[in-house]
Scaffold this motif. Structure first.
Motif, PDB file in Angstrom:
ATOM      1  N   VAL A  23      25.724  36.704  34.954  1.00 54.57           N
ATOM      2  CA  VAL A  23      26.004  38.181  34.795  1.00 54.57           C
ATOM      3  C   VAL A  23      24.820  39.071  35.064  1.00 54.57           C
ATOM      4  CG1 VAL A  23      26.826  39.943  33.348  1.00 54.57           C
ATOM      5  CG2 VAL A  23      27.899  37.695  33.654  1.00 54.57           C
ATOM      6  N   GLU A  26      23.540  39.387  38.660  1.00 52.41           N
ATOM      7  CA  GLU A  26      24.556  40.103  39.191  1.00 52.41           C
ATOM      8  C   GLU A  26      24.159  41.760  39.112  1.00 52.41           C
ATOM      9  OE1 GLU A  26      27.504  41.383  42.005  1.00 52.41           O
ATOM     10  OE2 GLU A  26      26.181  39.750  42.062  1.00 52.41           O
ATOM     11  N   PHE A  27      24.102  41.942  37.897  1.00 56.79           N
ATOM     12  CA  PHE A  27      23.737  43.532  37.606  1.00 56.79           C
ATOM     13  C   PHE A  27      22.394  43.782  38.057  1.00 56.79           C
ATOM     14  CE2 PHE A  27      26.427  43.335  33.444  1.00 56.79           C
ATOM     15  CZ  PHE A  27      27.483  44.123  34.058  1.00 56.79           C
ATOM     16  N   ARG A  30      22.821  44.362  41.464  1.00 56.88           N
ATOM     17  CA  ARG A  30      23.638  45.706  42.109  1.00 56.88           C
ATOM     18  C   ARG A  30      22.878  47.026  41.499  1.00 56.88           C
ATOM     19  NH1 ARG A  30      30.035  44.794  39.893  1.00 56.88           N
ATOM     20  NH2 ARG A  30      30.233  42.718  40.899  1.00 56.88           N
ATOM     21  N   THR A 320      31.871  35.817  38.001  1.00 59.72           N
ATOM     22  CA  THR A 320      30.677  36.652  37.614  1.00 59.72           C
ATOM     23  C   THR A 320      31.122  38.005  38.229  1.00 59.72           C
ATOM     24  OG1 THR A 320      29.030  34.899  37.829  1.00 59.72           O
ATOM     25  CG2 THR A 320      28.520  36.965  38.280  1.00 59.72           C
ATOM     26  N   THR A 321      31.635  38.095  39.515  1.00 63.78           N
ATOM     27  CA  THR A 321      32.098  39.305  40.053  1.00 63.78           C
ATOM     28  C   THR A 321      32.976  40.338  39.173  1.00 63.78           C
ATOM     29  OG1 THR A 321      31.351  38.692  42.136  1.00 63.78           O
ATOM     30  CG2 THR A 321      32.772  40.564  42.201  1.00 63.78           C
ATOM     31  N   CYS A 324      31.677  41.279  35.982  1.00 60.59           N
ATOM     32  CA  CYS A 324      30.671  42.442  35.993  1.00 60.59           C
ATOM     33  C   CYS A 324      31.502  43.594  36.563  1.00 60.59           C
ATOM     34  CB  CYS A 324      29.573  42.245  37.354  1.00 60.59           C
ATOM     35  SG  CYS A 324      28.432  40.796  36.775  1.00 60.59           S
ATOM     36  N   GLN A 328      31.194  47.037  34.468  1.00 58.99           N
ATOM     37  CA  GLN A 328      30.709  48.180  35.119  1.00 58.99           C
ATOM     38  C   GLN A 328      31.759  49.119  35.383  1.00 58.99           C
ATOM     39  OE1 GLN A 328      29.018  47.290  38.830  1.00 58.99           O
ATOM     40  NE2 GLN A 328      28.393  49.471  39.377  1.00 58.99           N
TER      41      GLN A 328
END
Length: 340
Positions: A23, A26-27, A30, A320-321, A324, A328
């Motif tokens: 995670v 991925e953050f 992004r 994970t997507t 997040c 988010q």
């Protein structure tokens, strides 16, 4: 990452947590601001300072850390993953550590819960959902099939249960009610208590008397399923560990021989699991099911902070997507609502 960026997402977990790393990466990809923090950093690597007065009515302050602080009122989403307990100096007596722990729990617990934030998952909801009697009743209320189950500290009751299952053509398994990790008194290392088949001859009257035990009628398996629910999104992995006798009972004993496949659940089962997670007050749940040879889906248990990263690696499931997106998206809505 800059503290001035908004919204702020707080990831509460232990320092070494490969699942949380997914995670975090991925953050970072992004460019979404977040803070990763562990309660175990207090007090050696974290200070707390918060104040309130009669004029404002709101708490102001922060959790201060060398790398980055967390401002009270600035948190919009909280992922309560697997934080460790506060770590106090060794020179304190046991009673002093208890006092310090209770005081720290009261301070951090109250201030964190005051944040106008989306939780995945709220601590009290996670704690309640971990109780297996509550899980099983909640699953049954949603129409999910569950194994015949006995919780007892009576050896006579346990033997009667095993006999009844045997007459019906089923074996009986034993599993823990709470923690499956125990400390070996000789080596001092953690050991896992796996789900195991148990017979009348295996029962120790004295040991059973000490503490409640959970026994279940064994469910025939075509596959074990690990279903990860994130909000209304459902990701299902089929797990085949039948290559070894132990793996047929508990796949965790045979990771090296497991094969995986991606599955889609029937809509009625998928909908029931999403509703179950919601009923338990959760935004995330890792659920274990059994798919029987005659294509029935039997609920075993739910873990509010269960592992899932290895399934993403094996099958490419976009968990994970989903996590997040949920953190988010909720943080953005919280921020928009506060400034709208």
């Amino acid at each position: 990452m800059s503290d001035s960026s908004a919204p702020t997402i707080l990831v509460l977990t232990q320092q070494i947590d490969p699942t949380a790393d997914f995670v975090a990466h991925e953050f970072n990809r992004r460019s979404v601001p977040f803070v990763r923090m562990d309660l175990g950093e207090f007090p050696s690597r974290m200070d707390l300072s918060a104040s309130i007065d009669s004029g404002e009515g709101d708490w102001k302050g922060a959790f201060h850390r060398p790398s980055r602080s967390v401002r009270l009122g600035g948190v919009r989403s909280i992922w309560w993953r697997r934080p460790t307990s506060f770590q106090f100096p060794e020179h304190l007596t046991r009673e002093e550590r208890w006092f310090a722990r209770d005081e720290a729990s009261a301070a951090f617990g109250g201030l964190l819960r005051l944040q106008e934030a989306f939780w995945m998952n709220y601590p009290e909801a996670s704690m309640r959902a971990e109780f297996k009697p509550i899980q099983l009743k909640a699953a049954r209320r949603r129409g999910l099939e569950i194994p015949r189950t006995l919780i007892t500290n009576s050896a006579d009751e346990a033997r009667a249960f095993i006999r009844e299952n045997r007459r019906a053509g089923h074996r009986t398994v034993y599993k823990t009610l709470a923690f499956s990790d125990v400390v070996n008194p000789v080596s001092g290392e953690n050991e896992v208590i796996y789900t195991s088949v148990i017979t009348e001859d295996d029962l120790d009257d004295g040991l059973i008397k000490i503490s409640p035990c959970l026994f279940q009628q064994e469910v025939a398996k075509k596959l074990e399923l690990r279903v990860t629910v994130v909000g209304d999104k459902v990701f299902t992995a089929g797990i085949d560990a039948s290559a070894t006798p132990e793996g047929k009972v508990d796949f965790r004993t045979s990771y090296s021989s497991i094969t995986y496949r991606h599955l889609e659940l029937p809509a009625e089962v998928s909908d029931a699991l999403v509703a179950l997670v919601r009923d338990l007050g959760l935004a995330f749940g890792a659920i274990d099911l059994i798919l029987t040879p005659d294509e029935r889906y039997v609920f075993l248990e739910i873990n509010p902070s269960g592992q899932w990263a290895w399934l993403e690696i094996e099958l490419g499931l976009p968990i994970t997507t989903a996590i997040c997106d949920a953190l988010q998206g909720a943080a953005s809505l919280q921020s928009a609502g506060r400034h709208g």
